[in-house]
Motif scaffolding. Structure first.
Motif, PDB file in Angstrom:
ATOM      1  N   UNK A  54       0.695  -1.279   0.339  1.00  0.00           N
ATOM      2  CA  UNK A  54       0.137  -0.646  -0.240  1.00  0.00           C
ATOM      3  C   UNK A  54       0.902   1.005   0.156  1.00  0.00           C
ATOM      4  N   UNK A  55       0.392   2.157  -0.841  1.00  0.00           N
ATOM      5  CA  UNK A  55       1.213   3.233  -0.928  1.00  0.00           C
ATOM      6  C   UNK A  55       0.633   4.582  -1.935  1.00  0.00           C
ATOM      7  N   UNK A  56       0.539   6.102  -1.748  1.00  0.00           N
ATOM      8  CA  UNK A  56      -0.165   7.160  -2.194  1.00  0.00           C
ATOM      9  C   UNK A  56      -1.359   6.433  -2.674  1.00  0.00           C
ATOM     10  N   UNK A  57      -2.342   5.577  -2.079  1.00  0.00           N
ATOM     11  CA  UNK A  57      -3.629   5.368  -1.860  1.00  0.00           C
ATOM     12  C   UNK A  57      -3.929   4.151  -2.611  1.00  0.00           C
ATOM     13  N   UNK A  58      -2.788   4.107  -2.974  1.00  0.00           N
ATOM     14  CA  UNK A  58      -2.859   2.644  -3.569  1.00  0.00           C
ATOM     15  C   UNK A  58      -2.835   1.405  -3.554  1.00  0.00           C
ATOM     16  N   UNK A  59      -3.297   0.657  -3.675  1.00  0.00           N
ATOM     17  CA  UNK A  59      -3.181  -1.251  -2.908  1.00  0.00           C
ATOM     18  C   UNK A  59      -2.636  -2.315  -3.826  1.00  0.00           C
ATOM     19  N   UNK A  60      -1.850  -3.110  -3.868  1.00  0.00           N
ATOM     20  CA  UNK A  60      -1.703  -4.288  -4.510  1.00  0.00           C
ATOM     21  C   UNK A  60      -1.574  -5.847  -4.076  1.00  0.00           C
ATOM     22  N   UNK A  61      -1.474  -6.912  -4.465  1.00  0.00           N
ATOM     23  CA  UNK A  61      -1.202  -8.083  -4.194  1.00  0.00           C
ATOM     24  C   UNK A  61      -0.563  -8.576  -5.066  1.00  0.00           C
ATOM     25  N   UNK A  62       1.023  -9.653  -4.082  1.00  0.00           N
ATOM     26  CA  UNK A  62       0.900 -11.228  -5.157  1.00  0.00           C
ATOM     27  C   UNK A  62       2.060 -11.981  -4.686  1.00  0.00           C
ATOM     28  N   UNK A  63       2.672 -12.560  -5.741  1.00  0.00           N
ATOM     29  CA  UNK A  63       3.588 -13.808  -5.057  1.00  0.00           C
ATOM     30  C   UNK A  63       4.689 -13.909  -5.169  1.00  0.00           C
ATOM     31  N   UNK A  64       5.748 -14.193  -4.718  1.00  0.00           N
ATOM     32  CA  UNK A  64       7.458 -14.150  -5.673  1.00  0.00           C
ATOM     33  C   UNK A  64       8.048 -15.183  -5.019  1.00  0.00           C
ATOM     34  N   UNK A  65       8.710 -15.703  -5.871  1.00  0.00           N
ATOM     35  CA  UNK A  65       9.230 -17.161  -5.162  1.00  0.00           C
ATOM     36  C   UNK A  65      11.175 -16.011  -5.474  1.00  0.00           C
TER      37      UNK A  65
END
Length: 208
Positions: A54-65
């Protein structure tokens, strides 16, 4: 947000080790926990994490390997593969795959293992007050940096990162919450390479 996710999530693992090593010297009373956390991170060659940003009024989600210097990152905005030499970045919105061979400097922006030694020398760390069940470290740069402060929260039981907040020199704040983080068996090399058969309609843009 796409670039924020890409850059910040790759350095979660590095900053954990960086903060741990810096804070160990500054706070000997927490040396056992911090040394244990350092060992956990350094010994885990292969890692997998789920996260929100979250930052600058935006959000995202994800995965990393991550496996050594290879990684595979997925978010709704972008999927990225890096096999140690070649990087493929697929944008579903644009229907394009950009292919490149990142320079050492470019990798230092996104790959924790490529810049571990450098960042370990660039930050000072100290232990600060934390909620029950966690350890919290504050990182401040020794010299010129894009960040004025980084706050890293570790799970006190697993010694792995739970949350990290970046504050830039212009006071922009971005917070990454780690929903899950675990050591895994080394994935197949194919995990870190783009398979064009799975994206037959994507336009390939070769930037090499």
């Amino acid at each position: 947000m796409r670039h924020t996710v890409t850059r910040f999530i790759y350095i979660i693992f590095l900053l954990a080790t960086t903060a741990i090593q810096s804070a160990t010297a500054a706070t000997p009373t927490s040396a056992d926990i911090l040394a244990s956390a350092c060992r956990e991170m350094k010994n885990a060659k292969s890692l997998k994490a789920s996260f929100t940003v979250t930052g600058n009024g935006q959000s995202s989600a994800g995965d990393i390997t991550i496996d050594g210097n290879c990684f595979y990152l997925t978010t709704p905005e972008m999927t990225t593969w890096f096999d140690g030499k070649t990087q493929w970045s697929y944008s579903p919105a644009a229907g394009e795959v950009s292919v490149s061979e990142p320079t050492t400097e470019e990798l230092e922006q996104i790959n924790p293992f490529a810049i571990m030694d450098g960042l370990q020398k660039q930050f000072n760390g100290r232990r600060i007050t934390a909620p029950i069940g966690t350890d919290r470290l504050e990182l401040t740069p020794k010299g010129k940096s894009d960040y004025s402060k980084v706050i890293l929260t570790l799970n006190a039981s697993t010694h792995l990162p739970a949350e990290i907040t970046f504050t830039t020199t212009d006071r922009t704040t971005t917070t990454i919450k780690i929903l899950s983080l675990s050591k895994i068996k080394a994935p197949s090399p194919a995990t870190f390479r783009f398979n064009p058969k799975k994206y037959p309609l994507a336009e390939i843009i070769d930037l090499r």
